[in-house]
Design a protein around this motif. Structure first.
Motif, PDB file in Angstrom:
ATOM      1  N   GLU A  17      -6.106  11.613   9.009  1.00  0.00           N
ATOM      2  CA  GLU A  17      -7.465  11.143   8.742  1.00  0.00           C
ATOM      3  C   GLU A  17      -7.607   9.650   8.998  1.00  0.00           C
ATOM      4  OE1 GLU A  17     -11.339  11.881   7.914  1.00  0.00           O
ATOM      5  OE2 GLU A  17      -9.819  13.429   7.592  1.00  0.00           O
ATOM      6  N   LEU A  18      -6.577   8.873   8.635  1.00  0.00           N
ATOM      7  CA  LEU A  18      -6.674   7.422   8.732  1.00  0.00           C
ATOM      8  C   LEU A  18      -6.143   6.879  10.045  1.00  0.00           C
ATOM      9  CD1 LEU A  18      -5.410   6.535   5.137  1.00  0.00           C
ATOM     10  CD2 LEU A  18      -7.784   6.644   5.915  1.00  0.00           C
ATOM     11  N   GLY A  19      -5.144   7.551  10.600  1.00  0.00           N
ATOM     12  CA  GLY A  19      -4.517   7.022  11.807  1.00  0.00           C
ATOM     13  C   GLY A  19      -3.745   5.754  11.544  1.00  0.00           C
ATOM     14  N   ALA A  20      -3.330   5.540  10.282  1.00  0.00           N
ATOM     15  CA  ALA A  20      -2.589   4.332   9.915  1.00  0.00           C
ATOM     16  C   ALA A  20      -1.548   4.699   8.870  1.00  0.00           C
ATOM     17  CB  ALA A  20      -3.544   3.265   9.357  1.00  0.00           C
ATOM     18  N   PRO A  21      -0.435   3.963   8.810  1.00  0.00           N
ATOM     19  CA  PRO A  21       0.631   4.302   7.855  1.00  0.00           C
ATOM     20  C   PRO A  21       0.264   3.946   6.414  1.00  0.00           C
ATOM     21  CG  PRO A  21       1.191   2.288   9.044  1.00  0.00           C
ATOM     22  CD  PRO A  21      -0.072   2.806   9.666  1.00  0.00           C
ATOM     23  N   VAL A  22       0.058   4.962   5.604  1.00  0.00           N
ATOM     24  CA  VAL A  22      -0.161   4.790   4.177  1.00  0.00           C
ATOM     25  C   VAL A  22       0.814   5.718   3.456  1.00  0.00           C
ATOM     26  CG1 VAL A  22      -1.744   5.085   2.242  1.00  0.00           C
ATOM     27  CG2 VAL A  22      -2.585   4.147   4.397  1.00  0.00           C
ATOM     28  N   THR A  23       1.606   5.152   2.573  1.00  0.00           N
ATOM     29  CA  THR A  23       2.610   5.933   1.855  1.00  0.00           C
ATOM     30  C   THR A  23       2.009   6.535   0.591  1.00  0.00           C
ATOM     31  OG1 THR A  23       4.378   4.501   2.676  1.00  0.00           O
ATOM     32  CG2 THR A  23       4.862   5.849   0.734  1.00  0.00           C
ATOM     33  N   THR A  70     -14.386   9.395  -1.255  1.00  0.00           N
ATOM     34  CA  THR A  70     -14.723  10.821  -1.189  1.00  0.00           C
ATOM     35  C   THR A  70     -13.807  11.554  -0.214  1.00  0.00           C
ATOM     36  OG1 THR A  70     -17.044  10.342  -1.696  1.00  0.00           O
ATOM     37  CG2 THR A  70     -16.557  12.489  -0.728  1.00  0.00           C
ATOM     38  N   THR A  71     -13.526  10.929   0.923  1.00  0.00           N
ATOM     39  CA  THR A  71     -12.631  11.523   1.918  1.00  0.00           C
ATOM     40  C   THR A  71     -11.233  11.738   1.339  1.00  0.00           C
ATOM     41  OG1 THR A  71     -13.846  10.499   3.741  1.00  0.00           O
ATOM     42  CG2 THR A  71     -11.597  11.215   4.192  1.00  0.00           C
ATOM     43  N   VAL A  72     -10.734  10.736   0.626  1.00  0.00           N
ATOM     44  CA  VAL A  72      -9.408  10.861   0.018  1.00  0.00           C
ATOM     45  C   VAL A  72      -9.415  11.927  -1.072  1.00  0.00           C
ATOM     46  CG1 VAL A  72      -7.585   9.650  -1.231  1.00  0.00           C
ATOM     47  CG2 VAL A  72      -8.881   8.454   0.542  1.00  0.00           C
ATOM     48  N   PHE A  73     -10.463  11.944  -1.892  1.00  0.00           N
ATOM     49  CA  PHE A  73     -10.574  12.960  -2.933  1.00  0.00           C
ATOM     50  C   PHE A  73     -10.552  14.367  -2.329  1.00  0.00           C
ATOM     51  CE2 PHE A  73     -13.010   9.897  -5.930  1.00  0.00           C
ATOM     52  CZ  PHE A  73     -11.812   9.415  -6.415  1.00  0.00           C
ATOM     53  N   GLN A  74     -11.215  14.529  -1.196  1.00  0.00           N
ATOM     54  CA  GLN A  74     -11.252  15.832  -0.543  1.00  0.00           C
ATOM     55  C   GLN A  74      -9.852  16.285  -0.130  1.00  0.00           C
ATOM     56  OE1 GLN A  74     -13.660  18.043  -0.060  1.00  0.00           O
ATOM     57  NE2 GLN A  74     -12.397  19.403   1.180  1.00  0.00           N
ATOM     58  N   GLU A  75      -9.079  15.372   0.425  1.00  0.00           N
ATOM     59  CA  GLU A  75      -7.713  15.715   0.857  1.00  0.00           C
ATOM     60  C   GLU A  75      -6.822  16.029  -0.347  1.00  0.00           C
ATOM     61  OE1 GLU A  75      -7.186  16.357   3.796  1.00  0.00           O
ATOM     62  OE2 GLU A  75      -8.800  15.330   4.852  1.00  0.00           O
ATOM     63  N   ILE A  76      -6.986  15.263  -1.419  1.00  0.00           N
ATOM     64  CA  ILE A  76      -6.199  15.499  -2.628  1.00  0.00           C
ATOM     65  C   ILE A  76      -6.520  16.877  -3.210  1.00  0.00           C
ATOM     66  CG2 ILE A  76      -5.931  14.830  -5.047  1.00  0.00           C
ATOM     67  CD1 ILE A  76      -4.449  12.883  -3.540  1.00  0.00           C
ATOM     68  N   GLU A 110       4.352  18.077  -6.481  1.00  0.00           N
ATOM     69  CA  GLU A 110       5.389  17.863  -5.462  1.00  0.00           C
ATOM     70  C   GLU A 110       5.150  18.717  -4.229  1.00  0.00           C
ATOM     71  OE1 GLU A 110       8.964  18.641  -7.593  1.00  0.00           O
ATOM     72  OE2 GLU A 110       9.139  16.584  -8.366  1.00  0.00           O
ATOM     73  N   ARG A 111       4.657  19.952  -4.428  1.00  0.00           N
ATOM     74  CA  ARG A 111       4.357  20.786  -3.261  1.00  0.00           C
ATOM     75  C   ARG A 111       3.213  20.216  -2.444  1.00  0.00           C
ATOM     76  NH1 ARG A 111       5.552  24.956  -6.886  1.00  0.00           N
ATOM     77  NH2 ARG A 111       3.377  25.088  -7.533  1.00  0.00           N
ATOM     78  N   ALA A 112       2.270  19.571  -3.120  1.00  0.00           N
ATOM     79  CA  ALA A 112       1.112  19.022  -2.419  1.00  0.00           C
ATOM     80  C   ALA A 112       1.423  17.716  -1.699  1.00  0.00           C
ATOM     81  CB  ALA A 112      -0.041  18.800  -3.407  1.00  0.00           C
ATOM     82  N   LEU A 113       2.499  17.036  -2.107  1.00  0.00           N
ATOM     83  CA  LEU A 113       2.794  15.697  -1.582  1.00  0.00           C
ATOM     84  C   LEU A 113       2.934  15.643  -0.060  1.00  0.00           C
ATOM     85  CD1 LEU A 113       3.192  12.784  -2.458  1.00  0.00           C
ATOM     86  CD2 LEU A 113       5.615  13.269  -2.800  1.00  0.00           C
ATOM     87  N   PRO A 114       3.770  16.472   0.582  1.00  0.00           N
ATOM     88  CA  PRO A 114       3.879  16.388   2.043  1.00  0.00           C
ATOM     89  C   PRO A 114       2.587  16.767   2.752  1.00  0.00           C
ATOM     90  CG  PRO A 114       5.123  18.265   1.194  1.00  0.00           C
ATOM     91  CD  PRO A 114       4.728  17.444   0.015  1.00  0.00           C
ATOM     92  N   LEU A 115       1.833  17.721   2.190  1.00  0.00           N
ATOM     93  CA  LEU A 115       0.547  18.089   2.787  1.00  0.00           C
ATOM     94  C   LEU A 115      -0.425  16.927   2.720  1.00  0.00           C
ATOM     95  CD1 LEU A 115       0.125  21.649   1.191  1.00  0.00           C
ATOM     96  CD2 LEU A 115       0.978  21.081   3.480  1.00  0.00           C
ATOM     97  N   LEU A 116      -0.403  16.246   1.587  1.00  0.00           N
ATOM     98  CA  LEU A 116      -1.301  15.104   1.402  1.00  0.00           C
ATOM     99  C   LEU A 116      -0.933  13.951   2.334  1.00  0.00           C
ATOM    100  CD1 LEU A 116      -3.587  13.790  -0.163  1.00  0.00           C
ATOM    101  CD2 LEU A 116      -1.926  13.165  -1.930  1.00  0.00           C
ATOM    102  N   GLN A 117       0.360  13.671   2.447  1.00  0.00           N
ATOM    103  CA  GLN A 117       0.815  12.599   3.331  1.00  0.00           C
ATOM    104  C   GLN A 117       0.394  12.868   4.769  1.00  0.00           C
ATOM    105  OE1 GLN A 117       3.189   9.660   2.439  1.00  0.00           O
ATOM    106  NE2 GLN A 117       1.910   9.183   4.195  1.00  0.00           N
ATOM    107  N   LYS A 118       0.565  14.100   5.221  1.00  0.00           N
ATOM    108  CA  LYS A 118       0.207  14.476   6.586  1.00  0.00           C
ATOM    109  C   LYS A 118      -1.301  14.417   6.808  1.00  0.00           C
ATOM    110  CE  LYS A 118       0.774  18.245   9.926  1.00  0.00           C
ATOM    111  NZ  LYS A 118       1.361  19.609  10.134  1.00  0.00           N
ATOM    112  N   ALA A 119      -2.071  14.903   5.826  1.00  0.00           N
ATOM    113  CA  ALA A 119      -3.529  14.920   5.959  1.00  0.00           C
ATOM    114  C   ALA A 119      -4.097  13.513   6.009  1.00  0.00           C
ATOM    115  CB  ALA A 119      -4.147  15.699   4.804  1.00  0.00           C
TER     116      ALA A 119
END
Length: 312
Positions: free
Chosen positions: A50-56, A133-139, A37-46
């Motif tokens: 990175e994508l420049g598009a809305p992904v929930t 790989t990019t998504v894994f890095q952010e996670i 849960e602590r990582a969720l807002p950081l992940l959403q923002k990152a």
């Protein structure tokens, strides 16, 4: 992977491989959920940056499991990577199913978020693996944390595997916490699974479940620490039923074989107790060939004291 430095570490590693180094499920899930849960807002923002598009991004599941189960629900096409730390070669295993990969690729390359993405029913291409790989890095970065709570992951993450390489990758068995994030647009969604061995999670994060903000242990923290052990202890239950109020003279006149009449409501006022402490007021009865007590309400010691002051 380096060998353990001492015989005790060797024995611990062998035992962990055989049965898994695990903790209380409630504690493991609690620590894992707090981290997720602590990582969720950081992940959403990152990911938005990175994508420049809305992904929930939403947290779907936190549960205990085994590390090899990371890819058990990912289907035939998926991306996988394993991140190490100084104390573990498999500190974090990440798996993204084909639906999540398709969603992320579509978002990165400007796909219409209101249109369903084309499903991926083949091994991932090089570009798709790079996006994973990019998504894994952010996670991994979001979950890694910092300071004393850090998992101390070796970042950046290794390049994502797919196809036969990902399917044949041997994952060392062991108890783990399973965290599942959903990655979605308005029209499509997929899942990303994170497996963290319990031996690593408990050693790096368990302190947050038993200490206060200033590092002091509180009454609630001690209760959380010992509750599982206490709840497994056994006690002997006793059910008693009131008879009648008698004088000492009547009691002294009792003889063998004498029948004592129960009070009118005695059957409705049985007391269930453990270790000489009354817990519930019950109703005495019979079910088939067995005698039973049905709990009516918790025992009120205050009311019981007041009733005792009343004349019989």
């Amino acid at each position: 992977m380096t060998s353990p430095a001492s015989p005790s570490e060797s024995r611990a590693l062998i035992l962990e491989r055989l049965v898994g180094d695990s903790g209380e499920a409630a504690q493991v899930i609690g620590v894992g959920r707090g981290m997720a849960e602590r990582a969720l807002p950081l992940l959403q923002k990152a990911l938005a940056a990175e994508l420049g598009a809305p992904v929930t991004v939403d947290l779907q599941v936190v549960e205990v499991g085994r590390v090899p189960e990371a890819r058990s629900r990912a289907g035939d096409a998926f991306a996988l990577t394993v991140v190490s730390s100084p104390t573990s070669a498999d500190a974090m295993t990440l798996v993204m199913d084909a639906h999540a990969v398709a969603v992320m690729v579509s978002a990165l390359f400007g796909g219409d978020p209101d249109q369903p993405v084309a499903p991926i029913e083949r091994d991932l291409s090089q570009i798709e693996a790079d996006v994973a790989t990019t998504v894994f890095q952010e996670i991994a970065t979001a979950l890694n944390g910092s300071g004393k709570r850090s998992l101390d992951l070796r970042l950046p993450v290794p390049k994502a595997m797919s196809g036969n390489e990902a399917r044949r990758r041997v994952l060392r068995d062991g108890a783990a916490v399973r965290i599942v994030y959903g990655l979605s647009t308005s029209s499509d969604s997929g899942t990303l699974t994170v497996m963290i061995p319990q031996r690593l999670l408990l050693s790096s994060r368990s302190g947050e479940a038993i200490t206060g903000e200033n590092g002091e242990t509180t009454e609630f923290d001690w209760r959380a620490r010992f509750s599982e052990e206490v709840m497994r202890s056994t006690v002997r239950l006793e059910a008693t039923m009131p008879l009648a109020r008698l004088t000492l003279g009547d009691l002294a006149a009792f003889e063998p074989g004498q029948v004592i009449e129960l009070e009118e409501n005695a059957q409705l006022n049985a007391r269930l107790s453990a270790r000489d402490k009354t817990l519930f007021v019950c109703e005495f009865g019979k079910l088939g060939q067995n005698y039973t007590v049905r709990i009516s309400h918790p025992h009120d010691a205050g009311q019981d004291f007041i009733d005792g002051l009343m004349p019989g």
